[in-house]
Scaffold this motif. Structure first.
Motif, mmCIF file in Angstrom:
data_model
loop_
_atom_site.group_PDB
_atom_site.id
_atom_site.type_symbol
_atom_site.label_atom_id
_atom_site.label_comp_id
_atom_site.label_asym_id
_atom_site.label_seq_id
_atom_site.Cartn_x
_atom_site.Cartn_y
_atom_site.Cartn_z
ATOM 1 N N UNK A 144 -61.732 7.685 22.463
ATOM 2 C CA UNK A 144 -62.055 6.440 23.177
ATOM 3 C C UNK A 144 -62.767 5.460 22.253
ATOM 4 N N UNK A 145 -63.651 5.957 21.396
ATOM 5 C CA UNK A 145 -64.352 5.085 20.448
ATOM 6 C C UNK A 145 -63.362 4.408 19.498
ATOM 7 N N UNK A 146 -62.337 5.169 19.100
ATOM 8 C CA UNK A 146 -61.329 4.583 18.206
ATOM 9 C C UNK A 146 -60.598 3.441 18.895
ATOM 10 N N UNK A 147 -60.227 3.659 20.190
ATOM 11 C CA UNK A 147 -59.519 2.603 20.925
ATOM 12 C C UNK A 147 -60.406 1.382 21.110
ATOM 13 N N UNK A 148 -61.714 1.607 21.474
ATOM 14 C CA UNK A 148 -62.639 0.468 21.665
ATOM 15 C C UNK A 148 -62.818 -0.293 20.347
ATOM 16 N N UNK A 149 -62.921 0.440 19.249
ATOM 17 C CA UNK A 149 -63.101 -0.219 17.956
ATOM 18 C C UNK A 149 -61.882 -1.036 17.573
#
Length: 511
Positions: A28-33
């Protein structure tokens, strides 16, 4: 990020995403970034740094307050021990604490309970310095140097004068500079010569200063104002701190002296004094190192005599005009004249000053002045470790005058510049190529006295083919020249042909 987005909008966007980014998993952090980079246009590393910093700032962690270990009793005991140890640093006090405590308790100067004693002995050197920091500031200040007067503001009060600004300067406008006698190393406190030169006449004055300090500069100016034949109307210096300061500035104001300065890193702005530094001071003193009161006194005697010799009996050139034609610079000079003659010829110098100059010049003896200069130079050379002949130190004026026609034989006449003589080389570095045929060559020269060394060389090569090369001609020429000199001097001194000639030749070899 688009150029139109404001900083406030950016901060709001970062704050809104940072909380969700912090609580999400790795995917999820990768997608938000990815979304954040697409919206803002930031580099991925920069976007990651912003989100992490915002997340760290949003966390509210309760930082527990550390309990106080060393109370006021420990601090008071430490201050007493610090004062007893003559205010030493924490590292030294840490090592001295056990002995100090033991000694003070033994002599009943200090009584501490076991708890305080244990804390004192357990303190590290850094903790000792930290606990004593407020006390040190109260006793010694904050440890920083006091702020000096703003030299930039002071320099703005002193106008700049360039080389082209002098024009037709009148007598009384002087340039000043220092000449340091450090011998190539600025360690310690070498003597500085304070030099003044009049731009109009070239009149030069010198005073040795045992240290370079602004108050001594003022004292030197007071002395030189009594020596110069014209009033000092202007003083032009470089940007040295010994010149650009409130002490010299106040003195110049009180004495009605116009103070100016040159541009930084433009030595040609002070071309007049720079020329005298080399032509007068360095020529008198040289480049050896001098320091201390004894050398200062000798320099003072030297300058007291040299000022009369230079200003009354040493003509100098003065630049009249300088013009440039492409890359070529053409300089035109006035006829050589002494500074005294220039002052006598200048219309602005008072008749009283001219009469004093004429009277003083009539009393001066240039031979006696030069003799005193050589004596002072011999003393300086001895201080610098140079070898000075004893006859030079013991000679009186009459002996000095009788020796003047022969001084050129000794080379350098100034003891401060005399080099150690090199021993004459009496050995050969190579085998003499003509040793085996020299008797044959002499016989041929006696039969052909008008022949040249080249003709002799060709004759020897014909008689001994393959024994000599073309590069040995110069060696033979020297041998023939020495042989003919020996023959000529034997004719001049027939009474003692061998001894006198050999002595003559040995003297020439040494020279």
């Amino acid at each position: 990020m688009s150029r139109g987005m404001s900083k406030m909008a950016r901060d709001e966007l970062v704050a809104a995403i940072a909380g969700r980014y912090r609580e999400s998993g790795r995917s999820e952090k990768t997608r938000i970034l990815d979304e954040f980079v697409a919206v803002t246009g930031y580099h991925r590393k920069h976007a990651l740094r912003l989100l992490r910093q915002a997340g760290a700032e949003s966390k509210e962690k309760a930082v527990p307050r550390r309990a106080r270990v060393y109370d006021d009793a420990v601090r008071e005991a430490l201050i007493i021990l610090w004062e007893t140890g003559d205010r030493m640093c924490g590292k030294r006090l840490k090592a001295a604490l056990p002995a100090l405590l033991r000694s003070m308790e033994h002599h009943e100067h200090l009584s501490v309970n076991p708890e305080v004693r244990g804390k004192l002995l357990a303190m590290s050197a850094a903790t000792i310095d930290r606990v004593l920091a407020p006390t040190r500031r109260g006793a010694c200040g904050n440890g920083r140097r006091k702020r000096r007067a703003n030299r930039h503001a002071l320099k703005r009060q002193i106008p700049v004068r360039t080389f082209a600004d002098w024009g037709d300067a009148k007598p009384g406008f002087f340039e000043a500079d220092f000449v340091v006698h450090a011998g190539g190393s600025m360690r310690g406190s070498p003597i500085h010569s304070f030099v003044l030169t009049d731009v109009c006449s070239g009149w030069t004055e010198m005073v040795p200063l045992i240290v370079r300090e602004q108050s001594l500069v003022v004292e030197a100016l007071r002395i030189l104002r009594l020596q110069v034949p014209v009033p000092i109307r202007g003083l032009d210096t470089d940007n040295d701190g010994a010149f650009v300061n409130e002490t010299v500035r106040s003195y110049c104001k009180d004495a009605d002296i116009q103070q100016t300065r040159s541009r930084p890193h433009h030595k040609n702005d002070q071309a007049w004094i720079e020329q005298k530094n080399g032509a007068v001071v360095r020529r008198l003193v040289g480049y050896d190192r001098f320091e201390g009161a004894a050398a200062t006194r000798v320099l003072a005697r030297l300058y007291g005599t040299a000022r009369l010799y230079v200003n009354f009996f040493q003509p100098s050139f003065k630049l009249k005009e300088k013009s440039r034609q492409g890359a070529k610079v053409k300089k035109t000079y006035y006829p050589p004249a002494t500074p005294c003659d220039r002052l006598l010829a200048h219309p602005t110098v008072s008749e009283h000053a001219k009469a004093r100059l004429l009277e003083q010049r009539a009393r001066l003896d240039p031979v006696s002045l030069l003799h005193k200069i050589r004596e002072c130079q011999a003393s300086l050379a001895t201080m610098a470790g140079r070898t000075v002949p004893e006859e030079t130190q013991r000679a009186d004026v009459d002996q000095f005058l009788r020796a003047l026609p022969l001084l050129w034989r000794d080379g350098e006449a100034r003891p401060t510049h005399r080099r150690k003589p090199k021993p004459a080389r009496t050995w050969r570095t190579r085998k003499d190529p003509f040793a085996s045929v020299w008797n044959e060559a002499v016989t041929w020269l006696e039969r052909h006295p008008e022949a040249t060394a080249r003709q002799l060389f060709d004759e020897l090569r014909n008689r001994h083919p393959g024994d000599f090369t073309r590069g040995q001609l110069r060696t033979l020429q020297r041998r023939v020249r020495d042989w003919r000199s020996r023959q000529a001097r034997a004719l001049i001194l027939p009474g003692d042909p061998k001894g006198a000639v050999d002595e003559w030749l040995s003297r020439d070899a040494a020279e």
